[in-house]
Design a protein around this motif. Structure first.
Motif, short mmCIF file in Angstrom:
data_model
loop_
_atom_site.label_atom_id
_atom_site.label_comp_id
_atom_site.label_asym_id
_atom_site.label_seq_id
_atom_site.Cartn_x
_atom_site.Cartn_y
_atom_site.Cartn_z
N VAL A 111 65.17 47.71 16.23
CA VAL A 111 64.42 48.91 16.57
C VAL A 111 64.59 50.02 15.55
CG1 VAL A 111 64.50 48.53 19.07
CG2 VAL A 111 66.33 49.81 17.98
N VAL A 112 63.61 50.91 15.53
CA VAL A 112 63.72 52.22 14.91
C VAL A 112 63.55 53.18 16.06
CG1 VAL A 112 62.74 53.87 13.29
CG2 VAL A 112 62.72 51.43 12.74
N VAL A 113 64.51 54.10 16.26
CA VAL A 113 64.46 55.01 17.40
C VAL A 113 64.53 56.46 16.93
CG1 VAL A 113 65.58 55.70 19.55
CG2 VAL A 113 65.53 53.31 18.91
N PHE A 114 63.60 57.26 17.45
CA PHE A 114 63.59 58.71 17.25
C PHE A 114 64.17 59.29 18.53
CE2 PHE A 114 60.27 56.83 14.79
CZ PHE A 114 60.15 57.60 13.65
N ALA A 115 65.26 60.05 18.43
CA ALA A 115 65.92 60.56 19.63
C ALA A 115 66.25 62.04 19.48
CB ALA A 115 67.19 59.77 19.92
N GLU A 116 66.21 62.74 20.62
CA GLU A 116 66.57 64.16 20.63
C GLU A 116 67.57 64.40 21.74
OE1 GLU A 116 63.23 66.72 21.97
OE2 GLU A 116 62.19 64.80 22.16
N LYS A 117 68.37 65.44 21.58
CA LYS A 117 69.38 65.78 22.58
C LYS A 117 68.74 66.53 23.73
CE LYS A 117 73.20 65.88 19.36
NZ LYS A 117 74.23 66.66 18.70
N ASP A 118 69.15 66.16 24.96
CA ASP A 118 68.69 66.90 26.13
C ASP A 118 69.63 68.07 26.39
OD1 ASP A 118 70.95 65.83 27.38
OD2 ASP A 118 69.83 64.47 28.67
N LYS A 119 69.45 68.77 27.49
CA LYS A 119 70.27 69.95 27.80
C LYS A 119 71.75 69.62 27.95
CE LYS A 119 66.48 72.29 30.08
NZ LYS A 119 65.90 72.76 31.33
N LYS A 120 72.06 68.38 28.35
CA LYS A 120 73.45 67.96 28.51
C LYS A 120 74.06 67.44 27.21
CE LYS A 120 72.66 66.38 33.23
NZ LYS A 120 72.65 65.18 34.10
N GLY A 121 73.22 67.27 26.19
CA GLY A 121 73.70 66.75 24.91
C GLY A 121 73.53 65.25 24.77
N ASP A 122 72.94 64.59 25.81
CA ASP A 122 72.69 63.15 25.73
C ASP A 122 71.43 62.91 24.90
OD1 ASP A 122 74.83 62.51 27.44
OD2 ASP A 122 73.58 62.79 29.22
N LEU A 123 71.39 61.81 24.19
CA LEU A 123 70.21 61.47 23.39
C LEU A 123 69.16 60.80 24.28
CD1 LEU A 123 71.75 60.10 20.08
CD2 LEU A 123 70.50 62.24 20.41
N ARG A 124 67.91 61.23 24.13
CA ARG A 124 66.75 60.68 24.82
C ARG A 124 65.71 60.31 23.78
NH1 ARG A 124 67.48 60.90 30.60
NH2 ARG A 124 69.23 62.30 30.85
N VAL A 125 64.92 59.29 24.04
CA VAL A 125 63.89 58.88 23.10
C VAL A 125 62.84 59.99 22.99
CG1 VAL A 125 62.11 57.19 22.57
CG2 VAL A 125 64.26 56.45 23.61
N THR A 126 62.51 60.38 21.79
CA THR A 126 61.50 61.40 21.53
C THR A 126 60.12 60.81 21.69
OG1 THR A 126 62.95 62.44 19.91
CG2 THR A 126 60.63 63.01 19.78
N GLY A 127 59.23 61.49 22.42
CA GLY A 127 57.84 61.04 22.51
C GLY A 127 57.61 59.83 23.37
N GLY A 128 58.50 59.56 24.31
CA GLY A 128 58.30 58.43 25.20
C GLY A 128 58.27 57.11 24.46
N SER A 129 57.32 56.26 24.83
CA SER A 129 57.27 54.93 24.23
C SER A 129 56.96 54.98 22.74
CB SER A 129 56.24 54.06 24.95
OG SER A 129 54.96 54.66 24.89
N GLU A 130 56.37 56.06 22.25
CA GLU A 130 56.06 56.18 20.83
C GLU A 130 57.30 56.41 19.98
OE1 GLU A 130 53.07 59.20 20.58
OE2 GLU A 130 51.49 57.78 21.01
N GLY A 131 58.39 56.84 20.59
CA GLY A 131 59.61 57.14 19.86
C GLY A 131 60.50 55.94 19.59
N LYS A 132 60.00 54.77 19.96
CA LYS A 132 60.74 53.52 19.68
C LYS A 132 59.78 52.52 19.05
CE LYS A 132 61.75 49.25 21.51
NZ LYS A 132 61.07 48.36 22.41
N ILE A 133 60.19 52.03 17.88
CA ILE A 133 59.36 51.04 17.19
C ILE A 133 60.16 49.77 17.09
CG2 ILE A 133 58.15 50.51 15.05
CD1 ILE A 133 58.03 53.59 14.59
#
Length: 133
Positions: A111-133
């Motif tokens: 995979v290639v994953v685009f991730a951003e930190k949420d308010k708790k500092g956990d990483l979440r995939v950016t842009g939903g299904s588009e953020g994972k290739i």
């Protein structure tokens, strides 16, 4: 013409005349690669090492934790060896929760994953299904 059909036609006409329909948007807006990259705190290339679903603290939602063995970090600090990402949904003890437009992972998947930190500092995939290739 029945009354119900007339009402629906009238409401549709009113909405069209007021321009309301121009403000309606899809639930998910598509993001370009540049937008995903700008929004992401971390971009990594790697292989899915493990996937584990579990309840949140309040036992109101199921979250899945995905561990990715990082081969290359393209942006941010991808971590030494692995990066952990939280995704909404999953299955625990026969109870499943599914969200549309959410990235889904398979063990041993490259995979290639685009991730951003949420308010708790956990990483979440950016842009939903588009953020994972």
């Amino acid at each position: 013409m029945n009354i119900r059909l007339c009402r629906v036609a009238a409401i549709g006409t009113m909405l069209a005349l007021t321009g309301f329909t121009h403000n309606v948007r899809a639930q998910v807006e598509h993001k370009s690669m540049d937008e995903l990259t700008r929004q992401a705190d971390v971009v990594v290339v790697g292989k899915v090492a493990s996937i584990k679903a579990g309840w949140n603290k309040e036992k109101t939602r199921i979250l899945t934790t995905v561990s990715i063995e990082v081969d290359e970090t393209l942006k941010g600090k991808g971590g030494e060896g692995t990066v952990t990402i939280q995704t909404p949904g999953g299955e625990v003890d026969g109870v499943g929760e599914l969200y549309s437009h959410t990235a889904r992972f398979v063990k041993d998947e490259d995979v290639v994953v685009f991730a951003e930190k949420d308010k708790k500092g956990d990483l979440r995939v950016t842009g939903g299904s588009e953020g994972k290739i």
